[in-house]
Scaffold this active site. Structure first.
Site, PDB file in Angstrom:
ATOM      1  N   GLU A  51      21.142  29.277 -20.988  1.00 35.72           N
ATOM      2  CA  GLU A  51      19.735  28.966 -20.934  1.00 35.72           C
ATOM      3  C   GLU A  51      19.401  29.506 -19.514  1.00 35.72           C
ATOM      4  O   GLU A  51      18.247  30.281 -19.395  1.00 35.72           O
ATOM      5  CB  GLU A  51      19.596  27.581 -20.714  1.00 35.72           C
ATOM      6  N   ASP A  55      16.333  32.651 -19.729  1.00 29.36           N
ATOM      7  CA  ASP A  55      15.179  32.471 -18.788  1.00 29.36           C
ATOM      8  C   ASP A  55      14.694  33.849 -18.142  1.00 29.36           C
ATOM      9  O   ASP A  55      13.626  34.037 -18.063  1.00 29.36           O
ATOM     10  CB  ASP A  55      15.506  31.420 -17.652  1.00 29.36           C
ATOM     11  N   ASP A 124      14.847  24.269 -23.383  1.00 25.99           N
ATOM     12  CA  ASP A 124      16.280  25.047 -22.881  1.00 25.99           C
ATOM     13  C   ASP A 124      16.894  25.705 -23.989  1.00 25.99           C
ATOM     14  O   ASP A 124      17.534  26.699 -23.760  1.00 25.99           O
ATOM     15  CB  ASP A 124      17.160  23.813 -22.339  1.00 25.99           C
ATOM     16  N   GLU A 127      15.274  29.117 -24.613  1.00 27.59           N
ATOM     17  CA  GLU A 127      15.709  29.891 -23.503  1.00 27.59           C
ATOM     18  C   GLU A 127      17.338  30.233 -23.879  1.00 27.59           C
ATOM     19  O   GLU A 127      17.612  31.707 -23.821  1.00 27.59           O
ATOM     20  CB  GLU A 127      15.684  29.297 -22.246  1.00 27.59           C
TER      21      GLU A 127
END
Length: 239
Positions: A51, A55, A124, A127
């Site tokens: 994650e 991101d 989450d 990502e």
């Protein structure tokens, strides 16, 4: 049991058109920490590190797309638009469209409290999936994936509520010193509770764009968006 869990992942890869060389990486992207805590004797890893990586990859790829698509947009406007695209509600929407929720590996407690539909958890996972795809296939494949899932929505104006096309058009025209922009409402139709406006933007009497919207302001923004696209095409060097 393992077979049943593999099938949804294979089906998902088939649906999105990308197949992982390392399926363990793919499964890790969908593994919540609550699942790992309940299976400590097995070597599961949760998706938190993926994650973190995803991101950053999302920020970079979306930034590059916006930078190239909107050459007249200021740094502040680009930042605002990117934030709207990578914010939790948007990521949840992307995840839901891909049915990511049904693939998440959750602990029993998290499952019972509705974790599969929890927005933060879905964001989450999206990502983490991007992070896993980047590690497995590289940045070009991530961009191909986003061209299917995210970029079409930007092109369709899904985030236009945070964009000020009128200001961009004004800035471009002032910089070129080509004249004064004028907006005019061409039509108003529909009942009062569901009004639709059609506006035209012109420069020195020449029509640059026409836009529709639920308000005069929205119609003008869409007209300015069309005008910017036309001017960009007109000024594009011939190769």
């Amino acid at each position: 049991m393992n077979r049943a869990k593999e099938n949804p992942f294979k089906e998902m890869q088939k649906n999105i058109g990308f197949f992982f060389a390392d399926e363990k990486l793919l499964k890790q992207a969908f593994t919540h920490s609550s699942y790992v805590n309940e299976h400590r004797r097995k070597p599961y890893e949760d998706n938190e590190r993926l994650e973190f990586l995803g991101d950053a990859v999302l920020e970079l790829t979306v930034s590059k797309f916006l930078f190239k698509k909107y050459p007249h947009m200021s740094e502040g406007e680009l930042t605002k638009l990117r934030a709207a695209i990578v914010c939790e509600p948007s990521l949840v929407e992307f995840a839901n469209e891909l049915d990511f929720g049904k693939l998440i590996l959750l602990g029993k407690g998290e499952e019972l409290t509705g974790g599969r539909e929890r927005p933060a958890l879905l964001a989450d996972v999206f990502e983490a999936f991007v992070g896993a795809l980047y590690l497995d296939k590289g940045i070009d494949t991530v961009i191909e994936f986003l061209e299917k899932v995210v970029f079409p929505k930007i092109n369709a104006g899904a985030f236009s509520h945070v964009m000020d096309f009128k200001s961009q058009l004004q800035e471009l025209v002032q910089r070129d010193g080509t004249g004064v922009i004028e907006y005019r409402v061409l039509h108003e139709k529909g009942p009062a509770h569901n009004r639709e406006f059609v506006s035209r933007v012109s420069l020195k009497g020449e029509e640059l764009g026409i836009g529709t919207g639920k308000s005069k302001k929205e119609a003008e923004q869409h007209a300015a968006q069309e005008a910017l696209a036309k001017l960009k095409e007109k000024n594009r060097p011939v190769t």
